[in-house]
Write an enzyme that holds these catalytic residues in place. Structure first.
Site, PDB file in Angstrom:
ATOM      1  N   PRO A   1       0.698  -1.259   0.048  1.00 12.00           N
ATOM      2  CA  PRO A   1       0.127  -0.005   0.013  1.00 12.00           C
ATOM      3  C   PRO A   1       0.828   1.177   0.037  1.00 12.00           C
ATOM      4  CG  PRO A   1      -0.783  -1.615   1.703  1.00 12.00           C
ATOM      5  CD  PRO A   1       0.377  -2.056   1.248  1.00 12.00           C
TER       6      PRO A   1
ATOM      7  N   HIS B   1      16.387   2.945  31.372  1.00 11.76           N
ATOM      8  CA  HIS B   1      16.203   1.841  30.359  1.00 11.76           C
ATOM      9  C   HIS B   1      16.649   2.151  28.977  1.00 11.76           C
ATOM     10  CE1 HIS B   1      13.069  -1.278  28.826  1.00 11.76           C
ATOM     11  NE2 HIS B   1      13.104  -0.616  27.767  1.00 11.76           N
ATOM     12  N   GLU B   2      16.288   3.297  28.610  1.00 20.13           N
ATOM     13  CA  GLU B   2      16.678   3.854  27.180  1.00 20.13           C
ATOM     14  C   GLU B   2      18.276   4.086  27.232  1.00 20.13           C
ATOM     15  OE1 GLU B   2      14.693   3.734  24.923  1.00 20.13           O
ATOM     16  OE2 GLU B   2      12.920   3.672  26.125  1.00 20.13           O
TER      17      GLU B   2
END
Length: 648
Positions: free
Chosen positions: A210, A430-431
């Site tokens: 698409p 975390h990042e």
């Protein structure tokens, strides 16, 4: 005001006018009266029973009003041209009778509208009723014609006299344009091919994801060939009534033959061209009848005409085999996602006519958008134009394009989301864990950006840079697993506790590890073999189901192998972050201060260098919404690789 609405209001007007005319006629009718002769009138005058005599303007109609109010008025008529006084004098009524009030004669003033009003009062109701019946009949006839035209084709025909789209407006599909150029040449010069005994393909199927430009290519073919172009969607053939779809197909091809040479374009043909035998009555039978009619029209008796059928779909795997055979759709043109050079050409097409700054590097934009199709790039350029207008700039600069890419790929920033200080610290570590693990693994993807500002569904984001590689290696897949585990490991190393923030990371690494074992043959114990037959949507990349073709013992080995791969990369991520704990704390602290780190700032922190002081948010906002002259102050790091987001 359209014709239907005008007709409806006109009918309402006729009904109202008829009601008014009938009421007016009823109110203007006179009370029934008796007729008397002149001699009887004379006797009643002599008996002093008459109060007034009203003579009409015609002087022949007389209305007699009596002294007794309970007595109804009478009417008399004068047959000759004599006046009423002359006639009464013949019966002995003299002038003295007029003077003493015995006879009181009143003459009505002549009126030219009286007779017309009487005629209108008589004929208007009849005329209005006849007009009302006529319009009701026309309405019924129109509905009948609409019902009779239900089986007519709803295709829209465009002439090629004034093309709006040509091949110059299509970029990033060089091979597809070359394939379709033959169709254009045949429509322009059919004798060139007929002289060699060649037969042009009757049908061309455009296949692609698409947004890759299948419909745009079809419009370009029409514009280049300069022939009539019939456009219709596959879903417009099928209705709830039996036989309508087949009738519309016949009507469409009849119109096309009358305008030969021409092109028929069927968009989303999978709506009507699905493989037969999958339905059990109802609309499925109607769809199959429509498909059968298409098959006959494309390659049956009497189809030797210069009518070329174009069709577009992103699901070629579900089309009927009879539709795909040579003689119907002879040629299948695959329109793939554009590579870096194709994306650069598409960018040039969409920035045409827009006030783009000369400092914009189109090649960098193309490198920054791997996996983007034409629709994505058009949306990116539009978003950049909206940002430039919002900031009151005179031209679209590189900052607007960079932010537009982030908006299209990752979603807008959600700075208004409320996050506690503890959660914000967990997100920062975390990042930082994702970024640090990828930095120390040689096969991992290079970093592009780290942010703890929520975007889309993620609370934070570590954005990597990818190229257009189609064949990832075993080492690269393992590094990808270790990088995805970096956030979970950082939480455990720093806080001694884990959160639910790594749920998406765990889903991704489990999928990658299982694909390595069951599809890519990257297992040392199970060897180069594929386990399980999967049904997939080819261009959408979705797995529908899996047909298991292995035993329970093999299934247990697959689970063990997947667990070993993930456990090994978990150990690597844990060792990396434990040995570089000080750097992890430094990056997380800097993220808490600035919320976002570019790749150059991250590398400076890892190497122990100081990074330039950040601009306070208020001043930064002022600079970003300044005029076009402020554009030179924005100095992004030189990044030559495209992004690949990895949300927390």
């Amino acid at each position: 005001m359209n014709a239907t609405r005008f007709t409806r209001w006109f009918i309402y007007f006729l009904i109202g006018a008829a009601i008014v005319a009938i009421l007016w006629s009823a109110n203007t009718t006179t009370t029934p009266t008796q007729e008397i002769s002149i001699s009887e009138l004379v006797k009643e005058i002599q008996a002093n029973q008459v109060s007034t005599i009203e003579v009409a303007s015609s002087k022949q109609h007389i209305t007699v009003n009596y002294v007794d109010s309970h007595r109804s008025p009478a009417q008399a008529y004068i047959s000759d041209s004599s006046s009423l006084e002359e006639i009464l004098s013949m019966y002995g009524i003299s002038a003295a009778d007029y003077s003493n009030g015995r006879v009181n004669i009143i003459y009505e003033a002549p009126s030219q509208w009286g007779s017309w009003l009487n005629l209108i009062g008589i004929f208007l109701p009849a005329v209005l009723i006849l007009a009302f019946i006529y319009f009701i009949f026309r309405q019924a006839q129109g509905n009948n014609n609409q019902a009779m035209s239900f089986g007519k084709s709803r295709a829209r025909m465009f002439t090629g006299d004034h093309p709006t789209v040509t091949f110059d407006d299509v970029a990033g599909a060089k091979e597809a344009k070359e394939e379709l150029q033959e169709v254009v040449e045949f429509l322009k010069e059919p004798e060139k091919f007929v002289s060699f005994g060649a037969r042009i393909p009757k049908g061309v199927l455009l296949v692609g994801s698409p947004g890759t430009g299948k419909t745009l290519l079809a419009k370009a073919i029409s514009g280049e060939a300069g022939v009539p172009f019939f456009s219709i969607a596959g879903s417009e053939f099928v209705e709830m009534f039996v036989g309508v779809g087949a009738s519309r197909v016949r009507d469409l091809f009849d119109q096309a033959k009358r305008h030969s040479p021409c092109i028929i374009f069927i968009d989303e043909i999978d709506a009507v061209g699905r493989q037969r035998g999958a339905g059990l009555g109802g609309s499925h039978d109607e769809r199959e009848q429509t498909l059968n009619q298409i098959l006959v029209e494309m390659d049956g008796f009497g189809t030797d005409t210069h009518v070329i059928i174009l069709a577009a779909t992103n699901r070629p795997d579900i089309l009927d085999p009879a539709l795909m055979r040579p003689g119907r759709f002879d040629r299948r043109v695959v329109i793939d996602r554009p590579d870096m050079r194709g994306r650069e050409e598409i960018f040039k097409v969409h920035i045409r006519g827009k006030p783009v700054s000369t400092k914009v590097d189109i090649s960098k934009l193309a490198k920054s958008t791997p996996g983007f199709v034409g629709a994505d790039i058009e949306n990116t350029v539009n978003e950049a134009a909206l940002l430039a207008a919002r900031r009151n700039k005179k031209s679209i600069g590189m900052p607007e394009f960079q932010e537009a890419i982030e908006r299209v790929q990752l979603g807008p920033e959600r700075k208004s989301r409320v996050i506690t200080a503890e959660e914000r610290e967990v997100i920062a570590y975390h990042e930082a864990g994702h970024a640090l693990v990828s930095h120390f693994l040689p096969d991992a993807q290079p970093l592009r950006k780290i942010t703890i500002v929520p975007r889309g569904m993620g609370l934070g984001l570590t954005w990597y840079m990818e190229d257009d590689k189609l064949l990832p290696t075993k080492s690269q897949l393992k590094a990808l697993i270790a990088t995805a585990l970096g956030g979970r490991v950082a939480e455990e190393v720093v806080f001694g506790e884990i959160t639910a923030g790594a749920s998406d990371d765990l889903r991704r690494i489990t999928q990658i590890a299982r694909q390595m074992v069951t599809q890519y043959g990257m297992s040392d114990d199970l060897g180069p073999r594929v386990y399980g037959q999967k049904q997939e949507m080819v261009f959408l990349g979705r797995e529908i189901s899996e047909q298991r073709d292995y035993s329970d013992a093999i299934a247990e080995k697959i689970d063990d192998e997947v667990r070993q791969i993930i456990d090994k990369q978990y150990e690597i991520a844990t060792k990396t972050l434990t040995e570089n704990r000080a750097t992890l704390d430094l990056i997380a602290k800097k993220l808490l201060e600035t919320e976002t780190l570019e790749a150059a700032d991250f590398l400076a922190l890892v190497e122990g260098h100081d990074i330039p002081p950040t601009i306070p948010p208020t001043e930064k906002s002022k600079r970003e919404i300044g005029g076009a002259n402020e554009e030179a102050e924005w100095n992004p790091p030189a990044l030559d690789l495209p992004p690949a987001p990895s949300p927390a």
